[in-house]
Design a protein around this motif. Structure first.
Motif, mmCIF file in Angstrom:
data_model
loop_
_atom_site.group_PDB
_atom_site.id
_atom_site.type_symbol
_atom_site.label_atom_id
_atom_site.label_comp_id
_atom_site.label_asym_id
_atom_site.label_seq_id
_atom_site.Cartn_x
_atom_site.Cartn_y
_atom_site.Cartn_z
ATOM 1 N N SER A 45 0.822 -1.208 0.000
ATOM 2 C CA SER A 45 0.000 0.000 0.000
ATOM 3 C C SER A 45 0.859 1.262 0.000
ATOM 4 C CB SER A 45 -0.921 -0.018 1.227
ATOM 5 O OG SER A 45 -1.683 1.176 1.308
ATOM 6 N N LYS A 46 1.905 1.276 0.842
ATOM 7 C CA LYS A 46 2.804 2.431 0.898
ATOM 8 C C LYS A 46 3.569 2.600 -0.419
ATOM 9 C CE LYS A 46 5.240 5.732 2.996
ATOM 10 N NZ LYS A 46 6.172 6.106 1.919
ATOM 11 N N LEU A 47 4.043 1.497 -0.981
ATOM 12 C CA LEU A 47 4.763 1.559 -2.251
ATOM 13 C C LEU A 47 3.862 2.082 -3.355
ATOM 14 C CD1 LEU A 47 7.397 0.867 -3.791
ATOM 15 C CD2 LEU A 47 6.426 -1.414 -4.202
ATOM 16 N N THR A 48 2.615 1.646 -3.362
ATOM 17 C CA THR A 48 1.649 2.129 -4.358
ATOM 18 C C THR A 48 1.432 3.627 -4.222
ATOM 19 O OG1 THR A 48 0.508 -0.005 -4.504
ATOM 20 C CG2 THR A 48 -0.733 1.945 -5.155
ATOM 21 N N ASP A 49 1.231 4.094 -2.993
ATOM 22 C CA ASP A 49 1.029 5.529 -2.768
ATOM 23 C C ASP A 49 2.221 6.335 -3.269
ATOM 24 O OD1 ASP A 49 -1.402 5.011 -1.603
ATOM 25 O OD2 ASP A 49 -0.690 5.194 0.459
ATOM 26 N N ASP A 50 3.431 5.869 -2.974
ATOM 27 C CA ASP A 50 4.630 6.601 -3.383
ATOM 28 C C ASP A 50 4.777 6.620 -4.896
ATOM 29 O OD1 ASP A 50 5.236 7.149 -0.767
ATOM 30 O OD2 ASP A 50 6.682 5.520 -0.551
ATOM 31 N N LEU A 51 4.496 5.507 -5.557
ATOM 32 C CA LEU A 51 4.597 5.472 -7.015
ATOM 33 C C LEU A 51 3.556 6.381 -7.670
ATOM 34 C CD1 LEU A 51 5.302 1.694 -7.664
ATOM 35 C CD2 LEU A 51 6.805 3.611 -8.215
ATOM 36 N N MET A 52 2.389 6.467 -7.089
ATOM 37 C CA MET A 52 1.371 7.370 -7.642
ATOM 38 C C MET A 52 1.812 8.825 -7.515
ATOM 39 S SD MET A 52 -0.807 5.358 -8.922
ATOM 40 C CE MET A 52 -2.074 6.554 -9.382
ATOM 41 N N GLU A 53 2.530 9.153 -6.450
ATOM 42 C CA GLU A 53 3.036 10.510 -6.272
ATOM 43 C C GLU A 53 4.196 10.807 -7.221
ATOM 44 O OE1 GLU A 53 1.941 12.919 -4.483
ATOM 45 O OE2 GLU A 53 0.516 11.971 -3.121
ATOM 46 N N LEU A 54 5.002 9.800 -7.528
ATOM 47 C CA LEU A 54 6.206 10.002 -8.333
ATOM 48 C C LEU A 54 5.955 9.932 -9.835
ATOM 49 C CD1 LEU A 54 8.699 7.836 -6.233
ATOM 50 C CD2 LEU A 54 8.826 10.320 -6.546
ATOM 51 N N THR A 55 4.798 9.454 -10.242
ATOM 52 C CA THR A 55 4.518 9.241 -11.657
ATOM 53 C C THR A 55 3.178 9.853 -12.046
ATOM 54 O OG1 THR A 55 3.330 7.155 -11.334
ATOM 55 C CG2 THR A 55 5.737 7.020 -11.513
ATOM 56 N N ASP A 56 2.817 9.670 -13.316
ATOM 57 C CA ASP A 56 1.483 10.095 -13.771
ATOM 58 C C ASP A 56 0.633 8.869 -14.125
ATOM 59 O OD1 ASP A 56 2.832 9.295 -16.001
ATOM 60 O OD2 ASP A 56 2.533 11.110 -17.155
ATOM 61 N N LEU A 57 0.801 7.813 -13.356
ATOM 62 C CA LEU A 57 0.052 6.584 -13.589
ATOM 63 C C LEU A 57 -1.441 6.802 -13.388
ATOM 64 C CD1 LEU A 57 2.344 4.022 -11.735
ATOM 65 C CD2 LEU A 57 2.002 4.187 -14.201
ATOM 66 N N ASP A 58 -2.233 6.047 -14.130
ATOM 67 C CA ASP A 58 -3.687 6.073 -14.026
ATOM 68 C C ASP A 58 -4.103 5.287 -12.784
ATOM 69 O OD1 ASP A 58 -6.435 5.839 -14.298
ATOM 70 O OD2 ASP A 58 -6.359 5.526 -16.461
ATOM 71 N N ALA A 59 -4.910 5.887 -11.952
ATOM 72 C CA ALA A 59 -5.329 5.230 -10.705
ATOM 73 C C ALA A 59 -6.195 3.998 -10.961
ATOM 74 C CB ALA A 59 -6.095 6.218 -9.829
ATOM 75 N N LYS A 60 -6.725 3.850 -12.181
ATOM 76 C CA LYS A 60 -7.579 2.701 -12.487
ATOM 77 C C LYS A 60 -6.773 1.412 -12.635
ATOM 78 C CE LYS A 60 -10.955 5.581 -14.920
ATOM 79 N NZ LYS A 60 -11.604 5.848 -16.231
ATOM 80 N N ILE A 61 -5.471 1.536 -12.821
ATOM 81 C CA ILE A 61 -4.604 0.373 -13.005
ATOM 82 C C ILE A 61 -3.606 0.354 -11.861
ATOM 83 C CG2 ILE A 61 -2.962 -0.766 -14.539
ATOM 84 C CD1 ILE A 61 -4.284 0.648 -16.858
ATOM 85 N N PRO A 62 -3.412 -0.795 -11.198
ATOM 86 C CA PRO A 62 -2.515 -0.821 -10.037
ATOM 87 C C PRO A 62 -1.086 -0.449 -10.401
ATOM 88 C CG PRO A 62 -3.098 -3.050 -10.732
ATOM 89 C CD PRO A 62 -3.987 -2.118 -11.476
ATOM 90 N N ALA A 63 -0.481 0.400 -9.574
ATOM 91 C CA ALA A 63 0.912 0.780 -9.818
ATOM 92 C C ALA A 63 1.823 -0.428 -9.672
ATOM 93 C CB ALA A 63 1.332 1.882 -8.843
ATOM 94 N N VAL A 64 1.545 -1.270 -8.695
ATOM 95 C CA VAL A 64 2.292 -2.510 -8.496
ATOM 96 C C VAL A 64 1.276 -3.630 -8.301
ATOM 97 C CG1 VAL A 64 3.943 -3.763 -7.068
ATOM 98 C CG2 VAL A 64 4.251 -1.321 -7.437
ATOM 99 N N TYR A 65 1.340 -4.615 -9.165
ATOM 100 C CA TYR A 65 0.389 -5.720 -9.087
ATOM 101 C C TYR A 65 0.744 -6.639 -7.925
ATOM 102 C CZ TYR A 65 -2.196 -9.939 -10.341
ATOM 103 O OH TYR A 65 -3.033 -11.032 -10.318
ATOM 104 N N LEU A 66 -0.238 -6.952 -7.111
ATOM 105 C CA LEU A 66 -0.078 -7.872 -5.991
ATOM 106 C C LEU A 66 -1.176 -8.920 -6.079
ATOM 107 C CD1 LEU A 66 1.186 -8.710 -3.237
ATOM 108 C CD2 LEU A 66 -0.476 -7.178 -2.151
#
Length: 220
Positions: A45-66
């Motif tokens: 969860s923390k890694l996902t939050d940080d990647l969303m802040e560092l990139t312009d990834l779409d929130a509809k697709i997981p930043a890191v698949y688990l």
């Protein structure tokens, strides 16, 4: 008008999802009130939050698949193949359970096959694997091929290579834990942007899955 600091540089969102978290499952213990892999889910969860802040990834697709499901047949396997065929970075969570997991070995082999296809096209630039040290492990406890990678990240401080991310959480080192996870997110972004690993057809993994399904297997 402010100049775009990323002008002329590759966009951060190379592909989605950014990473694929490969980990060995912790079995449920009836006597424990803590859900299995609770601390790993907190890390994710923390890694996902940080990647969303560092990139312009779409929130509809997981930043890191688990993957948190037990294998249930072809539909689950098809999804796993698609994720491995499109993720930008493999993130193996180094632990004793990962080293003995047939499913984790399969995920590694799939990703390495995809990187080999990249090499054959002549566009390979770097290894797109960012390992995470979960348990405190001696070098002789880490088998190949995982031991061939840089997994201690010395610039992350002294505590991380000594106790791993699990130890940081267990000992209440939350500030250090948050800092290390943020640094891992930065590393994943750096690798994703520089490697630019191209997607592949998920069917190139079919024989690897068939081989595992032909054996006794395990619960991932």
């Amino acid at each position: 008008m402010l100049e775009d600091p990323r002008r002329g540089e590759p966009r951060s969102s190379v592909q989605q999802p950014y990473g694929f978290l490969s980990y060995g499952r912790t079995p449920h213990v009836p006597e424990s009130d803590r859900p299995p892999d609770d601390r790993l889910i907190r890390f994710h969860s923390k890694l996902t939050d940080d990647l969303m802040e560092l990139t312009d990834l779409d929130a509809k697709i997981p930043a890191v698949y688990l993957d948190r499901r037990i294998p249930l047949g072809s539909a689950w396997e098809d999804e796993l193949k698609r994720r491995l065929a499109r993720c930008q970075v493999l993130v193996p969570v180094l632990s004793r359970r990962l080293f003995t997991s047939e499913w984790c070995a399969l995920e590694w082999e799939c990703f390495q096959r995809r990187q080999q296809l990249h090499r054959e096209r002549g566009t390979f630039t770097r290894n797109a694997i960012v390992p995470v040290l979960w348990n405190p492990l001696r070098p002789d406890e880490i088998p190949r091929p995982y031991s061939d990678l840089q997994y201690t990240h010395q610039d992350f401080g002294d505590d991380y290579p000594t106790v791993g991310l699990l130890g940081l959480q267990t000992h209440g080192r939350h500030k250090t834990f948050n800092k290390v996870v943020y640094q891992l997110a930065q590393k994943i972004v750096e690798v994703a942007v520089s490697a630019r690993l191209e997607p592949c057809d998920p069917s190139v993994f079919d024989d690897l899955f068939d081989s595992l399904n032909g054996s006794a297997g395990e619960e991932h």
